[in-house]
Write an enzyme that holds these catalytic residues in place. Structure first.
Site, PDB file in Angstrom:
ATOM      1  N   SER A 105       0.795  -1.233   0.000  1.00 53.20           N
ATOM      2  CA  SER A 105       0.000   0.000   0.000  1.00 53.20           C
ATOM      3  C   SER A 105       0.824   1.278   0.000  1.00 53.20           C
ATOM      4  O   SER A 105       0.321   2.328  -0.406  1.00 53.20           O
ATOM      5  CB  SER A 105      -0.937   0.014   1.220  1.00 53.20           C
ATOM      6  OG  SER A 105      -1.853  -1.046   1.157  1.00 53.20           O
ATOM      7  N   PHE A 265      -8.772   8.512  17.203  1.00 49.50           N
ATOM      8  CA  PHE A 265      -9.969   7.933  17.790  1.00 49.50           C
ATOM      9  C   PHE A 265      -9.760   6.561  18.422  1.00 49.50           C
ATOM     10  O   PHE A 265     -10.630   6.083  19.141  1.00 49.50           O
ATOM     11  CB  PHE A 265     -11.067   7.868  16.722  1.00 49.50           C
ATOM     12  CG  PHE A 265     -11.370   9.217  16.130  1.00 49.50           C
ATOM     13  CD1 PHE A 265     -11.949  10.219  16.897  1.00 49.50           C
ATOM     14  CD2 PHE A 265     -11.030   9.509  14.818  1.00 49.50           C
ATOM     15  CE1 PHE A 265     -12.208  11.470  16.365  1.00 49.50           C
ATOM     16  CE2 PHE A 265     -11.302  10.755  14.271  1.00 49.50           C
ATOM     17  CZ  PHE A 265     -11.885  11.739  15.053  1.00 49.50           C
ATOM     18  N   GLU A 306      -9.276   7.081   3.102  1.00 41.19           N
ATOM     19  CA  GLU A 306      -8.896   5.674   3.003  1.00 41.19           C
ATOM     20  C   GLU A 306      -9.768   4.803   3.896  1.00 41.19           C
ATOM     21  O   GLU A 306      -9.635   4.824   5.119  1.00 41.19           O
ATOM     22  CB  GLU A 306      -7.430   5.461   3.424  1.00 41.19           C
ATOM     23  CG  GLU A 306      -7.006   4.009   3.264  1.00 41.19           C
ATOM     24  CD  GLU A 306      -5.957   3.549   4.261  1.00 41.19           C
ATOM     25  OE1 GLU A 306      -5.471   2.413   4.085  1.00 41.19           O
ATOM     26  OE2 GLU A 306      -5.630   4.285   5.203  1.00 41.19           O
ATOM     27  N   ASP A 311      -9.068  -3.680   3.607  1.00 40.45           N
ATOM     28  CA  ASP A 311      -7.843  -4.442   3.382  1.00 40.45           C
ATOM     29  C   ASP A 311      -7.562  -5.403   4.532  1.00 40.45           C
ATOM     30  O   ASP A 311      -7.257  -6.578   4.319  1.00 40.45           O
ATOM     31  CB  ASP A 311      -6.690  -3.453   3.221  1.00 40.45           C
ATOM     32  CG  ASP A 311      -5.327  -4.110   3.175  1.00 40.45           C
ATOM     33  OD1 ASP A 311      -4.994  -4.691   2.136  1.00 40.45           O
ATOM     34  OD2 ASP A 311      -4.585  -4.022   4.172  1.00 40.45           O
ATOM     35  N   HIS A 315      -7.102  -9.538   4.629  1.00 39.42           N
ATOM     36  CA  HIS A 315      -5.895 -10.182   5.163  1.00 39.42           C
ATOM     37  C   HIS A 315      -6.262 -11.244   6.189  1.00 39.42           C
ATOM     38  O   HIS A 315      -5.599 -12.279   6.294  1.00 39.42           O
ATOM     39  CB  HIS A 315      -4.981  -9.141   5.821  1.00 39.42           C
ATOM     40  CG  HIS A 315      -4.094  -8.413   4.865  1.00 39.42           C
ATOM     41  ND1 HIS A 315      -3.270  -9.049   3.970  1.00 39.42           N
ATOM     42  CD2 HIS A 315      -3.887  -7.079   4.684  1.00 39.42           C
ATOM     43  CE1 HIS A 315      -2.597  -8.144   3.266  1.00 39.42           C
ATOM     44  NE2 HIS A 315      -2.955  -6.948   3.675  1.00 39.42           N
ATOM     45  N   ASP A 352      -5.898   0.645  -4.006  1.00 38.07           N
ATOM     46  CA  ASP A 352      -4.443   0.651  -4.186  1.00 38.07           C
ATOM     47  C   ASP A 352      -3.944  -0.693  -4.713  1.00 38.07           C
ATOM     48  O   ASP A 352      -2.923  -0.783  -5.372  1.00 38.07           O
ATOM     49  CB  ASP A 352      -3.719   1.026  -2.897  1.00 38.07           C
ATOM     50  CG  ASP A 352      -4.225   0.264  -1.685  1.00 38.07           C
ATOM     51  OD1 ASP A 352      -5.202  -0.503  -1.809  1.00 38.07           O
ATOM     52  OD2 ASP A 352      -3.648   0.436  -0.595  1.00 38.07           O
ATOM     53  N   HIS A 447      -1.920  -9.772  -0.732  1.00 38.69           N
ATOM     54  CA  HIS A 447      -2.389  -8.933  -1.832  1.00 38.69           C
ATOM     55  C   HIS A 447      -2.318  -9.728  -3.139  1.00 38.69           C
ATOM     56  O   HIS A 447      -1.711 -10.789  -3.213  1.00 38.69           O
ATOM     57  CB  HIS A 447      -1.513  -7.689  -1.985  1.00 38.69           C
ATOM     58  CG  HIS A 447      -1.565  -6.767  -0.828  1.00 38.69           C
ATOM     59  ND1 HIS A 447      -0.747  -5.657  -0.715  1.00 38.69           N
ATOM     60  CD2 HIS A 447      -2.332  -6.755   0.281  1.00 38.69           C
ATOM     61  CE1 HIS A 447      -1.004  -5.014   0.407  1.00 38.69           C
ATOM     62  NE2 HIS A 447      -1.961  -5.673   1.032  1.00 38.69           N
TER      63      HIS A 447
END
Length: 487
Positions: A105, A265, A306, A311, A315, A352, A447
């Site tokens: 990424s 956060f 994003e 993602d 994974h 990406d 990926h």
């Protein structure tokens, strides 16, 4: 006679001549053709650019999100469209890095923000950089720096750590994407670079997770504990330079949103949408707050958003969280579109990279996208309700992964791997915590190097088309905002 009138007349004539003219698919196709014939490219200068980089969303993952949201809405799913599916301009984007067929990424997001391909696991460095070697760093000029110099505001939003690879590509330059809160002597860690860029006036608002990288190890913060190896408190420093630091949705909504704003956060990544607790802002909340803040600049802004945990769920081999975070992204995109004007705002949606996610067949319409593949039914649109069986006599899920934690191959006592697919019910397959079956055993699914989609609307969006290299995203954004101003 106008172009639109000609198109409508042609459509009417065709509809009268063919047997399928009464089909809703046929009439919808004719309507779309008429719209495209009548469309004219928008060559205004872009006042604003919003770039959504959905981490890990290639065409396959986009397909899964589309069906998941459609089925949540009570549709069969396949007929549904995500907001960006209807954007008038699109392209196929190559994602490889300078030295990697399958990208990570950091250099992919970096390519979008500099206009050049980059080295695997580095961020915004020239091609001479050696990963993890601080002495070889050769920093590039960023799109955010160019627009800031032109008087525009800049923001970044992420559901991952705000110092994580994709978000960091908006403001940071480093020989190692993992130097989030530490770096070798002579180099600057990513968290420090964020505060540096705020102090320099480049970054006006940054919202995400990862508070731990901004406070010394053991220091208590509102959302956790710092883990910086040095004694630098970047939260104190951000406050000293005039930044408003916020830690929850209530603080975010009550701040006056005058830049700069730093939202931290969670201690690490923000929670998946499926698990998001009360008080933690959603990606739509953060996107709305960022646009509200950035719109205070009459010169315009650049915002990169994003949805980072799309993602992370892939994974982990968990399609349910991939898709629920994807739906949350779609809601944020719809809100961003509503808050801005197509006449002066270029909106780009892309990923990406893709994941090693696969969609099995042959499934009937309306098969639950996270469930078992149901057979096609003769004489009806919806599936038969009976699962398709594989050669081993067992049903299988629509979604699988080429590798990952859900591998059907299990390590044996002697270190070898063997196994067979277990029996699986629809209820088990659709459990939010179910890990999709995979082939190759791996602790983290990988990926994929395949192309991703891009969808765009607004000024100069028509420059996207065909198959393009990832760095072209920068060049279109640059032309729309800066080159167009000189024409």
């Amino acid at each position: 006679m106008s172009t639109l009138t000609i198109a409508l007349c042609a459509s009417t004539a065709l509809a009268q001549d063919v047997a399928q003219s009464g089909s809703e698919y046929f009439t919808a196709g004719q309507d779309q053709i008429a719209e495209r014939i009548a469309a004219e490219p928008n060559t205004n200068q872009a006042k604003n650019v919003i770039l959504f980089v959905v981490d890990g969303m290639g065409v396959n993952t986009n397909y899964g999100i589309r069906l998941f949201q459609g089925q949540e809405m009570g549709l069969l799913g396949e007929e549904h469209n995500l907001p960006h599916d209807l954007y008038p301009n699109s392209a196929i984007i190559k994602t490889y890095n300078i030295n990697a067929q399958t990208p990570d990424s950091a250099p992919t997001a970096g390519a979008m923000n500099t206009g050049v391909k980059q080295v695997f696991n580095t961020i915004n460095m020239a091609d001479t950089v050696i990963h993890d070697d601080c002495s070889t760093e050769a920093p590039l000029t960023l799109f955010s720096e160019m627009l800031s110099e032109a008087g525009k505001s800049v923001g970044v939003v992420s559901t991952a750590r705000i110092t994580h690879a994709t978000g960091a590509a908006v403001y940071a330059k480093t020989a190692n994407r993992n130097w989030e809160n530490n770096a070798p002597e002579g180099c600057v860690d990513i968290a420090t670079q964020l505060v540096d860029q705020m102090e320099a006036g480049v970054i006006d608002i940054a919202l995400g997770g990862g508070a731990r990288s901004f406070a010394p190890e053991g220091t208590e913060i509102e959302v956790g504990t710092g883990n910086r190896p040095d004694d630098v408190n970047l939260i104190d420093r951000a406050t000293e330079i005039g930044a408003q630091v916020v830690y929850n949705a209530e603080q975010l909504s009550s701040t006056d949103m005058t830049a700069p704003v730093l939202g931290l956060f969670t201690n690490s990544d923000m929670n998946y949408e499926h698990d998001r607790p009360e008080g933690e802002p959603s990606i739509a909340d953060m996107t709305e707050a960022a646009i509200t803040s950035l719109q205070g600049n009459e010169e315009g802004f650049y915002l990169m958003v994003e949805p980072g945990r799309v993602d992370h769920a892939s994974h982990g081999g968990n399609a349910h969280r991939t898709f629920t975070d994807g739906v949350a992204f779609a809601e944020a995109l719809a809100l961003a579109d509503e808050m801005t004007d197509d006449e002066d705002t270029l909106i780009i949606v892309t990923g990406d990279h893709e994941h090693a996610i696969v969609f099995n067949g042959y499934c009937g319409r309306g098969t639950p996208i996270t469930g078992l593949c149901m057979d096609v039914a003769a004489g009806q649109v919806e599936h038969s309700g009976e699962p398709v069986l594989a050669a081993d006599g067992k049903p299988y899920t629509v979604v699988g992964f080429g590798n990952g934690a859900g591998s059907v191959l299990v390590e044996q006592e002697d270190g070898s791997y063997s196994g067979e697919r277990p029996e699986l019910t629809q209820e088990e397959a659709q459990d939010p915590d179910y890990l999709q079956q995979a082939l190759i055993p791996a602790s983290s699914e990988s990926h994929s190097g395949v192309d991703v989609g891009l969808w765009a609307k607004g000024p100069w969006a028509h420059l996207f088309g065909g198959t393009m290299d990832q760095e072209m995203i920068f060049h279109v954004m640059h032309h729309a905002t800066l080159d167009a101003a000189a024409e």
